[in-house]
Design an enzyme around this catalytic site. Structure first.
Site, PDB file in Angstrom:
ATOM      1  N   HIS A  29       0.812  -1.228   0.000  1.00 50.08           N
ATOM      2  CA  HIS A  29       0.000   0.000   0.000  1.00 50.08           C
ATOM      3  C   HIS A  29       0.852   1.290   0.000  1.00 50.08           C
ATOM      4  O   HIS A  29       0.714   2.176   0.826  1.00 50.08           O
ATOM      5  CB  HIS A  29      -1.104   0.001   1.061  1.00 50.08           C
ATOM      6  CG  HIS A  29      -0.723  -0.088   2.514  1.00 50.08           C
ATOM      7  ND1 HIS A  29       0.269   0.634   3.095  1.00 50.08           N
ATOM      8  CD2 HIS A  29      -1.288  -0.800   3.516  1.00 50.08           C
ATOM      9  CE1 HIS A  29       0.319   0.360   4.378  1.00 50.08           C
ATOM     10  NE2 HIS A  29      -0.594  -0.495   4.666  1.00 50.08           N
ATOM     11  N   ASP A  88      -3.929  -7.672   5.319  1.00 48.82           N
ATOM     12  CA  ASP A  88      -2.723  -8.492   5.123  1.00 48.82           C
ATOM     13  C   ASP A  88      -2.715  -9.666   6.106  1.00 48.82           C
ATOM     14  O   ASP A  88      -2.007 -10.662   5.876  1.00 48.82           O
ATOM     15  CB  ASP A  88      -1.429  -7.672   5.222  1.00 48.82           C
ATOM     16  CG  ASP A  88      -1.333  -6.809   6.460  1.00 48.82           C
ATOM     17  OD1 ASP A  88      -2.368  -6.348   6.951  1.00 48.82           O
ATOM     18  OD2 ASP A  88      -0.205  -6.567   6.940  1.00 48.82           O
TER      19      ASP A  88
HETATM   20 FE1  FEO Z   1      -1.522  -3.411  10.102  1.00 49.85          FE
HETATM   21 FE2  FEO Z   1       0.418  -5.976   8.952  1.00 49.85          FE
HETATM   22  O1  FEO Z   1      -1.133  -4.956   9.149  1.00 49.85           O
END
Ligand code: FEO
Length: 407
Positions: A29, A88
């Site tokens: 991202h 994720d």
């Molecule tokens: Fe904030 Fe690895 O997700």
């Protein structure tokens, strides 16, 4: 083809790696992941109980499920601890649910809310009946001397984030820390001491600068509760696990969250249309280097923001340069300043410089952005029309003032 080199690695007795090592990802991202990443998930066995901790990004679900199946029958999973809802980790959440019908889902109170906001179809299908919301200090006894204690760590990284601390009377105390202490780093060797320390500390620092820096105030308050736990091992959700260098990563988090600067250095960030702003950037850097002060200089067309902000987090002063384009900032400089403003680097001195043709605008805009970032902006700035003459590139006086301000 074996896609997941770490799969089914028994990290310590009865704690298995069932995550996915993502060697290919180069953009997370917007964050540049030059060395890939991993979405770490774990499976713990304790007597007749089986506990799944976190999941992986949705595209890698099939590897996740295969890894789990090589350790146990998914139907035997009793608890599914969801430490954090960002996709994720939770992307595979709706896909794994049909395979683990006997699992009670455990998340923080905020995590239950955010899970429901992400996975509407599952809410409608009624799968949230078996979910338990936990708060700070709640425990889960899974037998065989193993107990999980849940500690919410709001805003490390989202409001829902929590860590799960597994104490084991006969073995190791393990902190499943999710995003905290993670690194975007793909490796075939799971442990910190199996990788170059300088490499994993750089990735941990870059992770902090790009993901957590703006949350430093909250992190500073939360760290003592985490640091007070008798931790033998930290298993984060990205990158390597910590078993040898735990004091080092805890100390680093304390430093980063306090905004401590470890060297009196300068970062120069700029872009240039016809090399005039670049001439200023180079002359400034030469003058500062003459004083024995380390300088790192970044042209924003050639550099990515994730790397630059990591260096900016450590520097005492950030000098930003832009040519005036259409009465305002050059686009790459505008983007960087926007990114930097969101991440809120602490305890910085700032200065603006740039070139212009017939109308000014960029230097004023830089100053406004630096002030909006709560950077202590110098009264002095550099603004040169068209191409700088050699005498205009004599920056002794302004660098004297910069050095005096840096202390
Ligand atoms: Fe904030 Fe690895 O997700």
């Amino acid at each position: 083809m074996v896609k997941n080199i770490l799969k089914n690695l028994e990290l310590i007795k009865n704690v298995f790696y069932v995550g996915y090592v993502d060697w290919e990802v180069r953009n997370f991202h917007g964050y540049s992941t030059h060395k890939g990443s991993s979405y770490n998930a774990y499976l713990v066995k304790s007597g007749d109980k089986t506990i799944l901790i976190d999941a992986v990004k949705r595209p890698y679900f099939k590897y996740f499920l295969k890894s789990i199946k090589e350790v146990c029958d998914p139907k035997d999973i009793d608890y599914f601890i969801v430490n954090h809802i960002e996709p994720d980790h939770s992307g595979s959440f709706p896909l794994i649910l049909p395979h683990i019908p006997n699992a009670e889902i455990i998340a923080s109170t905020k995590g239950v809310d955010i899970l429901e906001q992400h996975y509407h179809e599952e809410v409608e299908a009624g799968v949230f009946k078996s979910i338990r919301a936990v708060k700070e200090g709640d425990t889960l006894d899974v037998g065989n001397g193993k107990t999980f204690t849940f500690v919410p760590i709001p805003m490390i990284h989202w409001p829902d984030s929590m860590v799960s601390f597994m104490s084991d009377e006969n073995g190791k105390n393990v902190l499943f820390s999710n995003d905290a202490f993670g690194q975007h780093f793909a490796t075939s060797k799971y442990w910190d001491d199996e990788n170059a320390l300088s490499e994993i500390m750089w990735e941990a620092e870059k992770y902090y600068a790009n993901i957590l820096l703006h949350l430093s105030g909250l992190i500073k308050k939360t760290l003592p509760a985490v640091g007070a736990l008798p931790i033998d091992i930290i298993c984060p959700s990205h990158g390597v696990g910590w078993r040898t260098h735990i004091p080092k990563i805890l100390e680093a988090y304390t430093k980063w969250s306090s905004g401590e600067i470890d060297e009196n250095s300068v970062v120069i960030v700029y872009d240039s249309m016809w090399q005039s702003t670049e001439k200023i950037a180079k002359a400034l850097s030469q003058e500062i280097i003459k004083r024995g002060i380390p300088v790192k200089r970044f042209n924003l067309t050639q550099s990515d923001y994730s790397d630059v902000i990591t260096e900016a987090m450590k520097a005492k002063a950030i000098l930003v340069g832009s040519p005036t384009l259409n009465l305002g900032l050059f686009p790459t400089v505008a983007e960087y300043l926007c990114y930097q403003k969101g991440l809120k680097p602490m305890n910085k001195i700032g200065m603006a410089f740039g070139s212009y043709g017939w109308s000014k605008g960029a230097v004023k805009a830089i100053i406004e952005e630096l002030k909006a970032t709560r950077i202590d902006v110098m009264d002095e700035s550099i603004e040169i029309q068209f191409v700088p003459k050699p005498e205009q590139l004599d920056f002794k006086d302004i660098v004297d003032k910069l050095v005096a301000k840096m202390g």
